[in-house]
Scaffold this motif. Structure first.
Motif, PDB file in Angstrom:
ATOM      1  N   SER A 345     -26.639  16.896  -8.642  1.00 59.07           N
ATOM      2  CA  SER A 345     -25.350  16.430  -9.153  1.00 59.07           C
ATOM      3  C   SER A 345     -25.607  15.442 -10.281  1.00 59.07           C
ATOM      4  CB  SER A 345     -24.509  15.790  -8.044  1.00 59.07           C
ATOM      5  OG  SER A 345     -25.205  14.714  -7.444  1.00 59.07           O
ATOM      6  N   LEU A 346     -24.571  15.204 -11.081  1.00 56.92           N
ATOM      7  CA  LEU A 346     -24.716  14.361 -12.268  1.00 56.92           C
ATOM      8  C   LEU A 346     -23.530  13.420 -12.385  1.00 56.92           C
ATOM      9  CD1 LEU A 346     -26.286  13.967 -15.111  1.00 56.92           C
ATOM     10  CD2 LEU A 346     -24.424  15.357 -16.014  1.00 56.92           C
ATOM     11  N   VAL A 347     -23.836  12.162 -12.697  1.00 56.09           N
ATOM     12  CA  VAL A 347     -22.813  11.178 -13.054  1.00 56.09           C
ATOM     13  C   VAL A 347     -23.003  10.877 -14.534  1.00 56.09           C
ATOM     14  CG1 VAL A 347     -21.894   8.875 -12.684  1.00 56.09           C
ATOM     15  CG2 VAL A 347     -22.752  10.199 -10.739  1.00 56.09           C
ATOM     16  N   TYR A 348     -22.011  11.243 -15.326  1.00 58.01           N
ATOM     17  CA  TYR A 348     -22.084  11.046 -16.771  1.00 58.01           C
ATOM     18  C   TYR A 348     -21.225   9.845 -17.145  1.00 58.01           C
ATOM     19  CZ  TYR A 348     -21.437  11.794 -21.774  1.00 58.01           C
ATOM     20  OH  TYR A 348     -21.393  11.625 -23.139  1.00 58.01           O
ATOM     21  N   VAL A 349     -21.870   8.814 -17.699  1.00 56.05           N
ATOM     22  CA  VAL A 349     -21.159   7.625 -18.156  1.00 56.05           C
ATOM     23  C   VAL A 349     -20.827   7.837 -19.627  1.00 56.05           C
ATOM     24  CG1 VAL A 349     -21.242   5.129 -18.442  1.00 56.05           C
ATOM     25  CG2 VAL A 349     -22.414   6.197 -16.506  1.00 56.05           C
ATOM     26  N   GLU A 350     -19.559   7.980 -19.914  1.00 55.07           N
ATOM     27  CA  GLU A 350     -19.128   8.281 -21.277  1.00 55.07           C
ATOM     28  C   GLU A 350     -19.131   6.993 -22.100  1.00 55.07           C
ATOM     29  OE1 GLU A 350     -15.850  11.315 -22.665  1.00 55.07           O
ATOM     30  OE2 GLU A 350     -14.957   9.347 -22.340  1.00 55.07           O
ATOM     31  N   ALA A 351     -20.202   6.827 -22.889  1.00 63.44           N
ATOM     32  CA  ALA A 351     -20.329   5.616 -23.703  1.00 63.44           C
ATOM     33  C   ALA A 351     -19.405   5.657 -24.902  1.00 63.44           C
ATOM     34  CB  ALA A 351     -21.779   5.442 -24.153  1.00 63.44           C
ATOM     35  N   THR A 352     -19.321   6.818 -25.555  1.00 58.78           N
ATOM     36  CA  THR A 352     -18.456   6.993 -26.718  1.00 58.78           C
ATOM     37  C   THR A 352     -17.579   8.217 -26.485  1.00 58.78           C
ATOM     38  OG1 THR A 352     -20.201   8.277 -27.821  1.00 58.78           O
ATOM     39  CG2 THR A 352     -20.082   5.918 -28.310  1.00 58.78           C
ATOM     40  N   PRO A 353     -16.281   8.127 -26.761  1.00 64.15           N
ATOM     41  CA  PRO A 353     -15.396   9.270 -26.548  1.00 64.15           C
ATOM     42  C   PRO A 353     -15.820  10.463 -27.406  1.00 64.15           C
ATOM     43  CG  PRO A 353     -14.144   7.243 -26.918  1.00 64.15           C
ATOM     44  CD  PRO A 353     -15.564   6.941 -27.261  1.00 64.15           C
ATOM     45  N   GLY A 354     -15.698  11.629 -26.823  1.00 65.23           N
ATOM     46  CA  GLY A 354     -16.053  12.836 -27.557  1.00 65.23           C
ATOM     47  C   GLY A 354     -16.509  13.916 -26.594  1.00 65.23           C
ATOM     48  N   PRO A 355     -16.483  15.177 -27.021  1.00 64.15           N
ATOM     49  CA  PRO A 355     -16.898  16.278 -26.151  1.00 64.15           C
ATOM     50  C   PRO A 355     -18.395  16.268 -25.897  1.00 64.15           C
ATOM     51  CG  PRO A 355     -16.484  17.084 -28.379  1.00 64.15           C
ATOM     52  CD  PRO A 355     -16.059  15.646 -28.372  1.00 64.15           C
ATOM     53  N   GLU A 356     -18.777  16.702 -24.715  1.00 66.69           N
ATOM     54  CA  GLU A 356     -20.188  16.837 -24.348  1.00 66.69           C
ATOM     55  C   GLU A 356     -20.390  18.254 -23.827  1.00 66.69           C
ATOM     56  OE1 GLU A 356     -23.697  16.730 -24.228  1.00 66.69           O
ATOM     57  OE2 GLU A 356     -23.022  14.678 -24.632  1.00 66.69           O
ATOM     58  N   PRO A 357     -20.839  19.181 -24.691  1.00 70.17           N
ATOM     59  CA  PRO A 357     -20.908  20.594 -24.303  1.00 70.17           C
ATOM     60  C   PRO A 357     -21.829  20.861 -23.123  1.00 70.17           C
ATOM     61  CG  PRO A 357     -22.044  20.212 -26.394  1.00 70.17           C
ATOM     62  CD  PRO A 357     -21.292  18.970 -26.077  1.00 70.17           C
ATOM     63  N   GLN A 358     -22.856  20.059 -22.923  1.00 71.38           N
ATOM     64  CA  GLN A 358     -23.784  20.321 -21.827  1.00 71.38           C
ATOM     65  C   GLN A 358     -23.127  20.128 -20.460  1.00 71.38           C
ATOM     66  OE1 GLN A 358     -26.676  21.711 -22.372  1.00 71.38           O
ATOM     67  NE2 GLN A 358     -26.274  21.580 -24.574  1.00 71.38           N
ATOM     68  N   LEU A 359     -22.065  19.326 -20.394  1.00 73.41           N
ATOM     69  CA  LEU A 359     -21.385  19.135 -19.116  1.00 73.41           C
ATOM     70  C   LEU A 359     -20.707  20.418 -18.667  1.00 73.41           C
ATOM     71  CD1 LEU A 359     -19.813  15.577 -19.484  1.00 73.41           C
ATOM     72  CD2 LEU A 359     -22.047  16.235 -18.588  1.00 73.41           C
ATOM     73  N   LEU A 360     -20.119  21.143 -19.594  1.00 69.57           N
ATOM     74  CA  LEU A 360     -19.501  22.428 -19.259  1.00 69.57           C
ATOM     75  C   LEU A 360     -20.547  23.410 -18.744  1.00 69.57           C
ATOM     76  CD1 LEU A 360     -17.031  22.835 -22.256  1.00 69.57           C
ATOM     77  CD2 LEU A 360     -16.495  22.178 -19.911  1.00 69.57           C
ATOM     78  N   ARG A 361     -21.705  23.374 -19.349  1.00 68.90           N
ATOM     79  CA  ARG A 361     -22.782  24.260 -18.909  1.00 68.90           C
ATOM     80  C   ARG A 361     -23.218  23.926 -17.485  1.00 68.90           C
ATOM     81  NH1 ARG A 361     -28.909  24.013 -21.221  1.00 68.90           N
ATOM     82  NH2 ARG A 361     -29.797  25.676 -19.917  1.00 68.90           N
ATOM     83  N   LEU A 362     -23.331  22.627 -17.175  1.00 67.33           N
ATOM     84  CA  LEU A 362     -23.729  22.223 -15.833  1.00 67.33           C
ATOM     85  C   LEU A 362     -22.673  22.607 -14.805  1.00 67.33           C
ATOM     86  CD1 LEU A 362     -25.185  18.665 -16.572  1.00 67.33           C
ATOM     87  CD2 LEU A 362     -26.452  20.783 -16.198  1.00 67.33           C
ATOM     88  N   GLN A 363     -21.417  22.405 -15.150  1.00 71.83           N
ATOM     89  CA  GLN A 363     -20.354  22.779 -14.224  1.00 71.83           C
ATOM     90  C   GLN A 363     -20.310  24.286 -14.012  1.00 71.83           C
ATOM     91  OE1 GLN A 363     -17.021  20.845 -16.157  1.00 71.83           O
ATOM     92  NE2 GLN A 363     -17.019  19.204 -14.634  1.00 71.83           N
ATOM     93  N   ALA A 364     -20.575  25.065 -15.066  1.00 71.64           N
ATOM     94  CA  ALA A 364     -20.611  26.519 -14.924  1.00 71.64           C
ATOM     95  C   ALA A 364     -21.738  26.966 -14.005  1.00 71.64           C
ATOM     96  CB  ALA A 364     -20.762  27.177 -16.295  1.00 71.64           C
ATOM     97  N   ALA A 365     -22.819  26.179 -13.929  1.00 73.56           N
ATOM     98  CA  ALA A 365     -23.942  26.505 -13.052  1.00 73.56           C
ATOM     99  C   ALA A 365     -23.707  26.009 -11.630  1.00 73.56           C
ATOM    100  CB  ALA A 365     -25.228  25.891 -13.607  1.00 73.56           C
ATOM    101  N   GLY A 366     -22.543  25.437 -11.367  1.00 70.31           N
ATOM    102  CA  GLY A 366     -22.222  24.978 -10.022  1.00 70.31           C
ATOM    103  C   GLY A 366     -22.699  23.583  -9.701  1.00 70.31           C
ATOM    104  N   ILE A 367     -23.056  22.813 -10.709  1.00 72.06           N
ATOM    105  CA  ILE A 367     -23.533  21.451 -10.482  1.00 72.06           C
ATOM    106  C   ILE A 367     -22.347  20.499 -10.526  1.00 72.06           C
ATOM    107  CG2 ILE A 367     -24.979  19.597 -11.408  1.00 72.06           C
ATOM    108  CD1 ILE A 367     -26.800  21.733 -12.569  1.00 72.06           C
ATOM    109  N   PRO A 368     -22.102  19.726  -9.461  1.00 73.09           N
ATOM    110  CA  PRO A 368     -20.996  18.758  -9.489  1.00 73.09           C
ATOM    111  C   PRO A 368     -21.243  17.685 -10.546  1.00 73.09           C
ATOM    112  CG  PRO A 368     -21.774  19.135  -7.244  1.00 73.09           C
ATOM    113  CD  PRO A 368     -22.770  19.766  -8.145  1.00 73.09           C
TER     114      PRO A 368
END
Length: 390
Positions: A345-368
């Motif tokens: 699982s991953l906790v992403y701390v959003e330091a600066t607003p903006g899209p993070e494409p790798q998060l979509l990839r992780l969620q698509a792989a079933g990673i919370p």
């Protein structure tokens, strides 16, 4: 002697010479008084410069970030002549120096203190106390360095988590997780002589060649930690309060697993790369100290820790990564780990607003994935009570 003392002494000499040149007897007492005041001040200060006993109170208690801390100083004079006045100078770690005027609390006892407002998380080293002894007219001054060094540890302010954001996806595997994911890995304990019937795959050929008879390896099971929490200290992702939020998130998740009786490990990706296993209350306190001193000073990218064979992160059954920077190599390692049916699982701390494409990839792989922004309700974000859009 202070600058004022030199000026007064010079003035006394000048007045005396003036009285002698012009024969003015009225100026002799003035000149004598000025010189005598400086001499008496010097004598008083020098007679009271014997090393005193210094006690510091308040720097050893448990403190959470944002608390106010009161530091009290008590100085007990040991000289035959008590000092006329005492001023203490303290520098608590990276904070600004404090000047404390000590008041007389007895014939030989002086006391005083200062307050640190809203102390940030971290370790603050208190060096020895610098004391300044000065007469009432500031004609003479002496400095002493006394006291023992101490450290003030300010712990991160954690939140209570009754459930975790990653538990929703893990429920389907909950019944078979302990059967499918057992602690793996073996460590070489020694060598012994071969016993007929044993597998030849365990032969230690180097020892066999040296001793001239078959020798086999003796191995011991090296159990893995059930849960590893990786706090990424990449300085490129430490923007504003992002790293402080990451520390709170990592500590809160770690405490939630520890309270469930799981064997856990905290790994801080920093210059010192601290690793702390937590299986008892004492080890939990040491993990808090690691979190208190964590700094974003990593020289190694986070993904490299996931590919270290035999490392705590690579061998853990469950892995939680807390980071403010998700690059392609890190996403690749997390996806590979998820595909091997190990909890990730991953906790992403959003330091600066903006899209993070790798998060979509992780969620698509079933990673919370939990996204936390500075100022958010940390308990709600990590507990999964709020929807997070990557």
């Amino acid at each position: 002697m202070t600058t004022r003392g030199r000026v007064v002494l010079a003035l006394g000499v000048v007045v005396y010479l003036t009285a002698w040149v012009f024969g003015s007897r009225a100026l002799y007492p003035v000149a004598t008084g000025l010189v005598l005041a400086v001499v008496l001040a010097l004598g008083w200060v020098r007679l009271s410069t014997r090393s005193p006993h210094v006690h510091r109170h308040g720097a050893t208690r448990d403190v959470l970030e944002g608390d106010d801390v009161r530091i009290d100083l008590v100085v007990e004079a040991t000289s035959a002549v008590p000092p006329p006045s005492l001023v203490a100078h303290e520098r608590p770690g990276r904070l600004a120096e404090r000047r404390v005027e000590l008041y007389r609390a007895g014939r030989r006892r002086f006391a005083g203190g200062f307050e640190l407002r809203r102390v940030p998380r971290g370790r603050y080293a208190f060096d020895t106390v610098r004391l300044t002894i000065e007469d009432p007219f500031a004609l003479a001054r002496a400095s002493l360095v006394q006291g023992e060094p101490q450290a003030l540890v300010v712990y991160p302010r954690l939140v209570e988590l009754t459930r975790l954001f990653s538990e929703g996806r893990a429920q389907a595997q909950e019944g078979r997780r302990l059967l499918l994911r057992r602690p793996t890995g073996y460590e070489l304990h020694g060598v012994r002589e071969y016993v007929e019937g044993e597998s030849l795959r365990n032969v230690h050929w180097r020892s066999t060649a040296r001793r001239g008879r078959l020798m086999v390896k003796e191995v011991e099971d090296a159990p893995s930690d059930e849960v590893a929490v990786l706090l990424d200290g990449d300085e490129r992702g430490a923007v504003g309060e992002s790293f402080e939020v990451a520390v709170r998130a990592a500590g809160s998740i770690l405490r939630a697993h520890v309270r469930r009786g799981q064997r856990c490990a905290l790994v801080v990706n920093s210059a010192s790369r601290d690793v702390q296993t937590v299986t008892s209350e004492g080890e939990w306190h040491r993990a808090l100290e690691v979190l208190a001193g964590a700094e974003p000073t990593a020289h190694t990218r986070a993904f490299a820790l996931l590919q270290l064979d035999g490392g705590v992160v690579a061998r853990s059954l469950e892995l939680v990564v807390v980071t403010a920077r998700v690059d392609v190599p890190l996403a690749d390692r997390l996806v590979q780990r998820a595909l091997s049916r190990r909890g990730t699982s991953l906790v992403y701390v959003e330091a600066t607003p903006g899209p993070e494409p790798q998060l979509l990839r992780l969620q698509a792989a079933g990673i919370p994935v939990a996204v936390v922004r500075p100022g958010d309700d940390l308990a709600a974000a990590l507990g999964g009570r709020e929807a997070r859009v990557a």
